[in-house]
Design a protein around this motif. Structure first.
Motif, PDB file in Angstrom:
ATOM      1  N   ASP A 544       0.823  -1.206   0.000  1.00 37.56           N
ATOM      2  CA  ASP A 544       0.000   0.000   0.000  1.00 37.56           C
ATOM      3  C   ASP A 544       0.859   1.259   0.000  1.00 37.56           C
ATOM      4  O   ASP A 544       0.539   2.245  -0.674  1.00 37.56           O
ATOM      5  CB  ASP A 544      -0.919   0.002   1.234  1.00 37.56           C
ATOM      6  CG  ASP A 544      -1.930  -1.139   1.179  1.00 37.56           C
ATOM      7  OD1 ASP A 544      -2.289  -1.562   0.051  1.00 37.56           O
ATOM      8  OD2 ASP A 544      -2.342  -1.623   2.243  1.00 37.56           O
ATOM      9  N   PHE A 545       1.960   1.191   0.745  1.00 40.51           N
ATOM     10  CA  PHE A 545       2.817   2.372   0.829  1.00 40.51           C
ATOM     11  C   PHE A 545       3.529   2.652  -0.493  1.00 40.51           C
ATOM     12  O   PHE A 545       3.712   3.806  -0.879  1.00 40.51           O
ATOM     13  CB  PHE A 545       3.837   2.197   1.965  1.00 40.51           C
ATOM     14  CG  PHE A 545       3.221   2.174   3.329  1.00 40.51           C
ATOM     15  CD1 PHE A 545       2.144   2.978   3.632  1.00 40.51           C
ATOM     16  CD2 PHE A 545       3.710   1.336   4.321  1.00 40.51           C
ATOM     17  CE1 PHE A 545       1.558   2.967   4.896  1.00 40.51           C
ATOM     18  CE2 PHE A 545       3.142   1.307   5.580  1.00 40.51           C
ATOM     19  CZ  PHE A 545       2.058   2.129   5.868  1.00 40.51           C
ATOM     20  N   VAL A 546       3.972   1.582  -1.163  1.00 45.38           N
ATOM     21  CA  VAL A 546       4.656   1.785  -2.449  1.00 45.38           C
ATOM     22  C   VAL A 546       3.660   2.312  -3.494  1.00 45.38           C
ATOM     23  O   VAL A 546       4.001   3.142  -4.330  1.00 45.38           O
ATOM     24  CB  VAL A 546       5.325   0.480  -2.931  1.00 45.38           C
ATOM     25  CG1 VAL A 546       5.997   0.691  -4.274  1.00 45.38           C
ATOM     26  CG2 VAL A 546       6.370   0.008  -1.921  1.00 45.38           C
ATOM     27  N   LYS A 547       2.430   1.827  -3.412  1.00 48.69           N
ATOM     28  CA  LYS A 547       1.395   2.388  -4.296  1.00 48.69           C
ATOM     29  C   LYS A 547       1.230   3.882  -4.029  1.00 48.69           C
ATOM     30  O   LYS A 547       1.119   4.687  -4.961  1.00 48.69           O
ATOM     31  CB  LYS A 547       0.051   1.677  -4.044  1.00 48.69           C
ATOM     32  CG  LYS A 547      -0.068   0.292  -4.648  1.00 48.69           C
ATOM     33  CD  LYS A 547      -1.455  -0.260  -4.332  1.00 48.69           C
ATOM     34  CE  LYS A 547      -1.588  -1.707  -4.784  1.00 48.69           C
ATOM     35  NZ  LYS A 547      -2.880  -2.280  -4.359  1.00 48.69           N
ATOM     36  N   LYS A 548       1.193   4.227  -2.756  1.00 47.78           N
ATOM     37  CA  LYS A 548       1.057   5.634  -2.383  1.00 47.78           C
ATOM     38  C   LYS A 548       2.257   6.438  -2.886  1.00 47.78           C
ATOM     39  O   LYS A 548       2.100   7.562  -3.384  1.00 47.78           O
ATOM     40  CB  LYS A 548       0.936   5.752  -0.866  1.00 47.78           C
ATOM     41  CG  LYS A 548       0.706   7.175  -0.368  1.00 47.78           C
ATOM     42  CD  LYS A 548       0.543   7.189   1.149  1.00 47.78           C
ATOM     43  CE  LYS A 548       0.409   8.619   1.661  1.00 47.78           C
ATOM     44  NZ  LYS A 548       0.288   8.653   3.155  1.00 47.78           N
ATOM     45  N   LEU A 549       3.455   5.845  -2.773  1.00 44.94           N
ATOM     46  CA  LEU A 549       4.649   6.522  -3.272  1.00 44.94           C
ATOM     47  C   LEU A 549       4.557   6.747  -4.778  1.00 44.94           C
ATOM     48  O   LEU A 549       4.924   7.827  -5.286  1.00 44.94           O
ATOM     49  CB  LEU A 549       5.894   5.695  -2.927  1.00 44.94           C
ATOM     50  CG  LEU A 549       7.228   6.240  -3.455  1.00 44.94           C
ATOM     51  CD1 LEU A 549       7.529   7.608  -2.831  1.00 44.94           C
ATOM     52  CD2 LEU A 549       8.364   5.269  -3.162  1.00 44.94           C
TER      53      LEU A 549
END
Length: 1404
Positions: A544-549
């Protein structure tokens, strides 16, 4: 005294001169004035003034009247008290007051006045001090000993003094108080509990903190009165501790605090109390034991404490609490250890064993605190901890729990930085902890991403601190790299490669984000996000965090630019720090201190930021290497021989040239490398060539002056240099120069024309060069090479034995003892293979011819001419070369399709070769090809034959190779869910049909119903099925069962009309079915999908044929025992150097602490097997125990005969008379296995027996007199030859270094074009592995039964139908990187940490 009474009767009070009557009729001021004169009078009097004493007796009695004692004015009371004090002084030892009540009133009155001492700034303080001094000096209170209420008086006095004492008082006040109170204790008959409480209460921590002066007063009092008060203290503790009478004192609940304070004050106070503590340590009350343990921890651990030496029984009893059943008690003991180690180094020996046990404690917190205790002491002074204690910390780096592992790693890192980098403690300390750097890097072999990230952080902050100045940083890295062991070097190399690969992934993500939005681009971004996620901790959240990045990068151009700068090949270390700081600042939020997204981004930036290497760093590193070459470096001071430093420096540059090629683009760097090319050290020149190959893509246009000097050097090395340098020179030309064809032609022509079979030593380099030219430029040299292969390689070289081989019984010799002719033949075989791999088609049927040639070599045991002129070691080398060539060709789809089943089976039998090194090398090659998903799935079945290997270590290695291959395939299928059409060639379960078919054609399987042979089949099947069935994913057990059932409905495609062949096939199927039924509870469920059987192995099922017959003899049923398949850990056997049996590993890899499996090949139900594996309940019982299975210690354990056989010992004569079959057999005149150590002891056997095969008829094929139809010879002894000890260590390490070079190039190019493992591309680069030694004088190989090669008279088998399962399209991705994948790599031991699972697994 009678006169005094008379005077009293008179009642007349005489006052001093000038003093009028003192009564209630005068004012307060006047009373004070008159009393001061009285005080002055009494002060001036002494005990000898008898007249005055008589004169003022009535005055003394008058001053003790209630009028004065209860007067409301404090000044009056103070003056009266001073008078009374003097009266006691003057009239001593007899007081003028006889009434006990009056005495009590007087002393209580005086005590109350002493409260005035509290205000040191009062105008009357001096009078209060006088009062204290007077009564202390005279010991006035001793009069009260005779009074019934003396205890009340003393208690009130003590309370008053403890209350009034404060920091405003000087030492005299303190001294007089002690004098006053000590006289009461020392001269009295008893000390009441109430009085004792009054003293002891000041030692209780709460009171101690409130009034430090009262504590000091009590401390001084107890020291002064230690001898007198000790019995009363003992009695108090006896009442509370032993008798449990807590009501005797309000201090009962503070008893342990008091004991500690009293011990610190004076240990003699507790002489009789300490034995009571020993009793309390064994109390059944957990809380009570805990309190005692806490107390004793402080007492034993105190800096100047000698309690352990003085009271050894108590110390031993306390140590026993390290093993207490109550967790908080063990925890307290462990915490105490650091204080004890720091304050009492002499007790470290006693603590070591207990800390060892606790380092394996089931409780995570205790194991964690063991590390903290040891590391804390070590950081204070390394001499405080012994090597054993540091080893406990080292062991915990493999703990099951992340918190414990992290603490151990960080602890070791901080110790390393302090004593090695910062040099505290001198050279001895640095030498003592020199292993830490290796151990920390070894952890990179773990699968956990958390471990690997922590190693990267430790490296950047503790081992080579990134904040050092460039020159210093590179010097630190240079000498670190030179002193690392082999496995640590590989881990470091892998770390750089992983970071580089992740850097490329992030760069790809940036490129995708910048593309216009579309469905395809969104899918590509998601795929790339998934790849990056796998390189971060907690992939579930990270996704989820890499998607957000990715979204942030799309929206915020500034962050995108910063990240592009960070992943750019030209980014400097300083730029990287700025970029990381700016990105984290931009993404951070002061309002949100805990930001998981930011933490994840930091992890990512930490991995991709080039904090160590940039152009400036490479330049500094090259200068450091040049210093070593010039002899101006500090090599000797750093403890590194100059030659080793230069070689390590070039190796380091070589690795960095792969991960940071752009950083090498400077004239200064290239000129230095040119100088290295001209050095005599072959290793240095090889490394320089590889660096040029990796970094020289723009050299021709950017540095023409370098090119003009370099080209002649490369051409010279290609023609006349050592073979390895010739190989690298060709690849340099291919990678660096645009007009390579011209340069290739200039090299090819003279070499082609100058080949002279008479000069064998001069043939090796030309053949090497021509082989690589053939692979790199097949179109250019196709025609001349075809004739060269046909006429020169085959006819002149391979088909001729010009020089007779040395007659020896050894099966293997070191490289430097191999004859030039054999080396030339090996290069000839490699040239043929490279030529075919370059051509990549079989239009001219050259592939068929080459395959027939290779199988002919295997048929003839390596002696192609069959003239008997070759030595056994040379034959072993050629067998290995031919088998590896077959594996190489099988990786190319166009050649895989033409390999017949007979050729495949013959190749498979090499894994059971009689020579240990051949088996070892072949299995390594096989493993590598399978791991890269280049070899077809049927080759995984070959490992099943390893179940028969007599060396336990080889079986363990094969088992772990299988585990790793199965895991790789399953992981690949998870990541590429869309490749269902490739399922047949990837799904691990599909190895079962190939295994069944291979075992049905095992040349040892002769009698279909023979129990012993069927037990071997079962063992081999279980060898594979145990791993395949460990996880029942998607109901795979039912799928396997369905597959086996389907096979029974077909016929063997190899001999569909042969009833015996089909019967063997069905029998093996029944063995497999019984294993599945005995080991699975879900096999009977519906299969998730209908299995597809390989058409080249099995005919299509006959719908009219229903095979329900059971082909197993009834007695076989007893050998199938129920039980669940054991979930296999990938142990280090896959990735560590493997020696022959019987000798513990002494190579560098042994320092990795990897352990081979105890016994991976035993049959599933054997008692032996159940003994050698940890029971799951045992694991639960002790969480911390190692999951690794320890290697057996002795030779007779490592060298085992195949299980399940019981045979008598046959004589040589008997064996000679029996027909030969299957494989070569062991000598029969040996004693039982238990005597194996003596039997194979080198000192006890003649030279001609060492490493020699038994003196008996060949078993590789029937004797020449035998006919091919002789397939059921009489049964002979089927044992295998014992494995002899491995090669000597020195030769091993030389071999490892040499092979390291060969294997590295094979894989360097793989990662450049492959981010995910593709079906036909090389996955992440497997690390090159040091090879085992090629042998030694005394121990070279492990003879084993030769695996049933067909008779020499047999005709080449007919071409079989084309087999499926491999895609040509996928194979097209193999380009020039294939060129040296397995170059001269006879043995490979240690793949890189990438994907590797540690032998020790996770300890708890």
């Amino acid at each position: 005294m009678a006169h005094s009474k008379a005077r009293v009767t008179d009642g007349k009070v005489t006052y001093p001169p000038g003093v009028k009557e003192i009564s209630d009729k005068i004012s307060k001021e006047e009373m004070v004035r008159r009393l001061k004169m009285v005080v002055k009078t009494f002060m001036d009097m002494d005990q000898d003034s008898e007249e005055e004493k008589e004169l003022y007796l009535n005055l003394a009695l008058h001053l003790a009247s209630d009028f004065f004692l209860k007067h409301p004015d404090k000044d009056v009371r103070l003056l009266v008290a001073c008078c009374l004090a003097d009266i006691f002084r003057i009239y001593a030892p007899e007081a003028p007051y006889t009434s006990p009540d009056k005495l009590k009133d007087i002393f209580m009155f005086i005590t109350r006045q002493l409260k005035g001492l509290e205000d040191t700034k009062s105008a009357q303080f001096n009078r209060y001090f006088y009062l204290l001094e007077n009564i202390a000096w005279v010991k006035s209170y001793n009069i009260c000993f005779e009074l019934e209420d003396s205890n009340e008086i003393f208690t009130q006095l003590y309370r008053t003094l403890f209350q009034v004492i404060n920091n405003g008082h000087n030492q005299k006040v303190h001294m007089h108080m002690v004098d006053l109170m000590s006289s009461i204790i020392c001269e009295g008959d008893t000390v009441s509990q109430e009085l004792l409480d009054t003293v002891l209460v000041n030692l209780v921590p709460a009171h101690k903190n409130l009034n430090k002066q009262a504590y000091d007063l009590a401390k001084a009092l107890l020291k002064r009165t230690a001898q007198a008060i000790e019995p009363y203290i003992t009695n108090f503790f006896n009442q509370v501790l032993m008798l449990g009478k807590t009501s005797v004192s309000d201090l009962s609940e503070h008893v342990f605090d008091l004991i500690l304070e009293l011990y610190n004050i004076d240990s003699h106070l507790l002489l009789s109390v300490l034995p009571q503590l020993e009793f309390k340590l064994k109390s059944n009350d957990n809380d009570e034991r805990l309190q005692v343990v806490k107390l004793l921890a402080k007492m034993f651990g105190a800096k100047d404490s000698e309690l352990a030496a003085q009271n050894k029984p108590l110390w031993q009893c306390y140590l026993g609490r390290f093993n207490d059943i109550h967790v908080p008690i063990r925890l307290e003991c462990v915490k105490f250890a650091s204080h004890c180690l720091m304050n009492h180094p002499d007790l470290a020996k006693d603590l070591t064993e207990y800390l060892r046990v606790r380092s394996h404690d089931p409780e995570e917190a205790i194991r964690h605190d063991v590390i903290v205790s040891i590391v804390t002491a070590a950081k204070k002074d390394l001499s405080l901890v012994n090597d054993a204690l540091l080893n406990f910390v080292k062991e915990r780096t493999l703990d099951k729990r992340w918190r414990v592992r992290k603490e151990a790693m960080m602890g070791l890192a901080s110790i390393y930085r302090k004593y090695s980098l910062q040099g505290e403690g001198g050279r001895e300390a640095s030498k003592q902890i020199s292993w830490i750097k290796d151990k920390l890097l070894h952890i990179y072999y773990q699968n956990s991403i958390d471990d690997r990230l922590l190693v990267e952080r430790v490296f950047a902050q503790y081992m080579v601190p990134h904040n050092l100045e460039t020159t210093e940083r590179m010097k630190c890295l240079y000498y670190l790299y030179a002193t690392l062991d082999t496995n640590a070097v590989k881990a470091l190399n892998e770390m750089w490669k992983c970071q580089n690969l992740l850097r490329h992934h992030v760069k790809d993500l940036l490129d995708l984000v910048k593309k216009p939005k579309s469905e395809a681009s969104s899918k590509a971004v998601f795929a790339k996000v998934m790849v990056i996620t796998r390189n971060l901790p907690d992939p579930g959240k990270a996704q989820d965090f890499v998607k957000k990045l990715a979204q942030v990068l799309d929206d915020d151009e500034r962050i995108r630019d910063q990240l592009e700068t960070l992943v750019s090949p030209t980014c400097s270390c300083k730029q990287a720090e700025v970029c990381v700081r700016d990105i984290t600042k931009k993404l951070g939020s002061p309002k949100q201190p805990s930001n998981p997204f930011l933490e994840m981004v930091k992890f990512l930036l930490e991995r991709i930021a080039p904090v160590h290497i940039d152009t400036e760093s490479i330049s500094a590193l090259v200068k450091q290497v040049n210093k070593s070459i010039d002899g101006t470096a500090d090599d000797e001071e750093e403890g590194v021989p100059t030659e080793e430093a230069i070689r390590a420096g070039l190796e380091l540059l070589k690795v960095l040239s792969f991960t940071h090629p752009v950083s090498f683009h400077s004239a200064e760097t290239f000129e230095s490398l040119l100088g290295c090319l001209k050095m005599d050290d072959e290793k240095v020149a090889e490394a320089a060539l590889q660096i040029f190959k990796n970094t020289g893509s723009k050299l021709e246009e950017s540095f023409p002056h370098i090119k003009s000097v370099l080209l002649p050097v490369l051409q010279a090395k290609a023609k006349r240099g050592p073979p390895r340098q010739a190989k690298y020179a060709i690849h340099c030309i291919n990678a660096m120069f645009t007009n390579r064809d011209t340069h290739f032609a200039q090299i090819f022509e003279p070499l082609h024309k100058g080949l002279d079979p008479a000069n064998l030593e001069q043939l090796i380099t030309p053949l090497t060069t021509l082989g690589h030219l053939a692979q790199l430029a097949p179109e250019q040299f196709a025609a001349p090479l075809k004739s060269l292969v046909a006429n020169f390689i085959v006819k002149d070289l391979l088909m001729n034995d010009r020089v007779p081989g040395k007659k020896t019984t050894k099966l293997w010799v070191p490289d430097d003892e191999v004859s030039p002719e054999t080396l030339a033949k090996i290069q000839g075989i490699k040239l043929m293979v490279r030529w075919l791999l370059g051509v990549k088609n079989n239009q001219s049927k050259s592939g068929n011819s080459t395959l027939r040639m290779l199988t002919a070599i295997l048929h003839s045991d390596g002696d192609l001419t069959e003239q008997g002129r070759m030595g056994k070691p040379d034959m072993s080398r050629l067998r290995l070369a031919a088998a590896c060539a077959l594996l190489k060709l099988a990786q190319e789809p166009c050649y895989h399709e033409i390999i017949t089943l007979e050729q495949y089976q013959l190749c498979a039998l090499v894994i059971n070769d009689e020579c240990y090194q051949v088996r070892q090398c072949f299995s390594q090659k096989l493993h590598r090809g399978l791991c890269r998903l280049r070899l077809p799935l049927e080759y995984m079945a070959v490992f099943a034959l390893c179940a028969k290997d007599p060396v336990k270590e080889r079986r363990a290695h094969a088992r772990q190779c299988l585990v790793k291959n199965v895991n790789i395939r399953r992981e690949y299928l998870k990541q590429h869910a869309a490749i269902s059409d490739k399922l047949f060639s990837l799904l691990p379960e599909y190895v079962v049909p190939y295994t069944i078919h291979l075992l049905a054609h095992d040349p040892d399987y002769v009698k279909v119903q023979d129990i012993e042979q069927l037990k071997e089949i079962k063992e081999a099947l279980w060898f594979v099925l145990e791993i395949i069935m460990a996880k029942n994913e998607n109901n795979s057990h039912a799928f396997i069962r369905k597959m086996v059932e389907n096979i029974k409905q077909t016929k063997d495609a190899q001999s569909p009309t042969d009833p015996k062949t089909n019967e063997k096939l069905y029998t093996v199927c029944d063995v497999a079915m019984n294993i599945i039924m005995s080991k699975s509870t879900t096999y009977s469920l519906e299969s998730p999908k209908d299995p597809v059987l390989p058409s080249s192995y099995f005919t299509k099922p006959d719908k009219n044929f229903s095979n329900t017959k059971n082909y197993l003899p009834p007695e076989m049923k007893a050998f199938f025992t129920p039980g669940k398949p054991k979930s296999a850990n990938v142990l280090g056997a896959v990735n560590k150097p493997l020696s022959s049996a019987g000798k513990p590993l002494q190579s560098k890899a042994s320092r990795m602490e990897t352990a081979s499996n105890d016994d991976s090949s035993s049959n599933p139900g054997s008692p032996q097997r159940s003994k050698t594996r940890h029971d799951s309940t045992e694991m639960d019982h002790s969480e911390n125990e190692d999951i690794s299975l320890k290697r057996a210690d002795s030779t007779d354990k490592d060298i085992e005969k195949p299980r399940g056989r019981k045979r008598g010992v046959a004589s040589n004569d008997d064996q000679e008379s029996k027909p030969k079959r299957g494989r070569k057999k062991a000598a029969a005149n040996t004693t039982a296995a238990a005597d194996s150590e003596d039997q194979w002891d080198e000192d006890n056997r003649p030279e001609d027996e060492q490493n020699s095969p038994p003196k008996k008829g060949r078993r590789g094929r029937p004797p020449k007199s035998a006919t091919p139809s002789q397939d059921t010879p009489a049964k002979g002894k089927r044992g295998r030859k014992k494995a002899v000890p491995p090669p000597e260590d020195e030769e091993e390490e030389e071999e490892e270094e040499r092979v390291d070079e060969e294997a590295e190039e094979d894989e360097e190019e793989d990662d450049r074009s492959s981010e995910n493992m593709e079906l036909k591309t090389k996955g992440g680069r497997q690390a090159r592995a040091p090879r085992r030694s090629q042998g030694s004088e005394s121990a070279e190989s492990t003879p084993q039964k030769r695996r049933g090669r067909p008779p020499k008279s047999a005709q080449p088998p007919a071409k079989k139908p084309v087999r499926g399962g491999r895609s040509k399209a996928a194979a097209a991705k193999e380009d020039e990187e294939e060129e040296d994948e397995d170059e001269e790599e006879e043995q490979e031991d240690e793949p890189t940490p990438k994907g590797r699972k540690k032998a020790a697994g996770r300890r708890r």
